[in-house]
Design a protein around this motif. Structure first.
Motif, short mmCIF file in Angstrom:
data_model
loop_
_atom_site.label_atom_id
_atom_site.label_comp_id
_atom_site.label_asym_id
_atom_site.label_seq_id
_atom_site.Cartn_x
_atom_site.Cartn_y
_atom_site.Cartn_z
N LEU A 36 0.83 -1.20 0.00
CA LEU A 36 0.00 0.00 0.00
C LEU A 36 0.87 1.25 0.00
O LEU A 36 2.04 1.22 0.37
CB LEU A 36 -0.90 0.02 1.25
CG LEU A 36 -1.82 -1.19 1.42
CD1 LEU A 36 -2.47 -1.16 2.81
CD2 LEU A 36 -2.90 -1.19 0.33
N ARG A 37 0.28 2.36 -0.41
CA ARG A 37 0.96 3.65 -0.33
C ARG A 37 0.59 4.30 1.00
O ARG A 37 -0.58 4.55 1.27
CB ARG A 37 0.56 4.56 -1.47
CG ARG A 37 1.30 5.90 -1.45
CD ARG A 37 0.78 6.87 -2.47
NE ARG A 37 1.45 8.16 -2.37
CZ ARG A 37 1.02 9.28 -2.95
NH1 ARG A 37 -0.08 9.25 -3.69
NH2 ARG A 37 1.68 10.40 -2.79
N TRP A 38 1.59 4.56 1.83
CA TRP A 38 1.36 5.12 3.16
C TRP A 38 1.72 6.61 3.19
O TRP A 38 2.73 7.02 2.61
CB TRP A 38 2.19 4.37 4.20
CG TRP A 38 1.76 2.95 4.37
CD1 TRP A 38 2.22 1.85 3.70
CD2 TRP A 38 0.74 2.48 5.26
NE1 TRP A 38 1.57 0.72 4.12
CE2 TRP A 38 0.66 1.07 5.08
CE3 TRP A 38 -0.08 3.10 6.19
CZ2 TRP A 38 -0.22 0.29 5.79
CZ3 TRP A 38 -0.96 2.31 6.92
CH2 TRP A 38 -1.03 0.91 6.71
N HIS A 39 0.91 7.38 3.91
CA HIS A 39 1.17 8.81 4.10
C HIS A 39 1.59 9.02 5.56
O HIS A 39 0.83 8.71 6.48
CB HIS A 39 -0.08 9.63 3.79
CG HIS A 39 -0.56 9.48 2.39
ND1 HIS A 39 -0.13 10.30 1.36
CD2 HIS A 39 -1.41 8.58 1.83
CE1 HIS A 39 -0.72 9.93 0.24
NE2 HIS A 39 -1.49 8.89 0.49
N TYR A 40 2.79 9.54 5.74
CA TYR A 40 3.29 9.77 7.09
C TYR A 40 2.59 10.98 7.71
O TYR A 40 2.46 12.03 7.09
CB TYR A 40 4.80 10.02 7.07
CG TYR A 40 5.34 10.46 8.41
CD1 TYR A 40 5.26 9.62 9.52
CD2 TYR A 40 5.95 11.71 8.57
CE1 TYR A 40 5.75 10.00 10.75
CE2 TYR A 40 6.45 12.10 9.80
CZ TYR A 40 6.35 11.25 10.89
OH TYR A 40 6.83 11.65 12.11
N THR A 41 2.13 10.83 8.95
CA THR A 41 1.54 11.95 9.67
C THR A 41 2.21 12.07 11.03
O THR A 41 2.14 11.15 11.85
CB THR A 41 0.00 11.79 9.84
OG1 THR A 41 -0.49 12.85 10.65
CG2 THR A 41 -0.36 10.46 10.46
#
Length: 215
Positions: A36-41
């Motif tokens: 999956l493509r993960w977005h860092y927060t």
């Protein structure tokens, strides 16, 4: 993400996937991306709720859990408790001039183990009291000189540049935070307000450096 990767639980399809691991999805990442493509927060903070406060004569502290299970990933199987993160630094109070305090749940602690930490120079508080409400938690951080904390073994092994939302609260209060290094970061400093250590020698140096130039 490890739990997803190993099939321990499944999540329904989503449009976006967020992670608190800064390096997840990078080619050199050790954490699985599960395809999956993960977005860092980063951990968020509402600054007006955390005004700068001073507590110069107080101990460096941390509020933490103590027991949290095992990690099994690939060929690795290891305890992933905060206890195991702190044990290599058990003797730290004897090597620094700063007072160190741990706030951990008394209900799940073993009396002899708490006594072991006290004998090494740690102050021990019950987190079921110090963090029983959001306001008690705020006050505990307010009344601390800064933070000293170790990370769970998984965060150190996976090198995902994890940082705790608790640490952000200390920093928002204008207090230095000395925390265990969890991997290279694009924006986390190593020795400017936030000090990140990898071994006992660095932990000693970071604590004394923060105290020597506290303001």
């Amino acid at each position: 993400q490890i739990s997803m990767h190993t099939g321990q639980f499944k999540i329904a399809p989503h449009d976006f996937y967020f992670t608190i691991g800064e390096t997840v999805g990078h080619p050199t990442a050790l954490s699985p991306d599960c395809g999956l493509r993960w977005h860092y927060t980063p951990p968020p903070i509402f600054l007006p709720a955390w005004p700068v406060t001073k507590a110069n004569d107080a101990p460096f502290s941390s509020v933490t859990s103590w027991w949290s299970g095992w990690v099994e990933f690939g060929a690795d199987s290891y305890s992933n408790t905060k206890r195991d993160g702190f044990l290599p630094f058990l003797a730290l109070p004897k090597h620094v001039s700063q007072s160190l305090e741990l706030s951990i749940p008394a209900a799940i602690g073993v009396a002899e183990e708490r006594e072991t930490f006290v004998n090494q120079g740690w102050r021990i508080k019950d987190s079921l009291v110090t963090a029983s409400t959001p306001w008690n938690y705020q006050q505990y951080i307010q009344n601390s000189r800064g933070e000293f904390s170790c990370a769970r073994p998984s965060c150190v092994r996976l090198q995902d540049a994890w940082i705790s939302d608790r640490t952000i609260c200390y920093l928002a209060r204008g207090k230095p935070a000395i925390v265990q290094h969890t991997g290279p970061s694009r924006f986390l400093p190593d020795s400017a307000g936030l000090f990140r250590f990898q071994d006992m020698e660095e932990a000693v140096h970071c604590l004394e450096a923060a105290a020597a130039d506290y303001e």
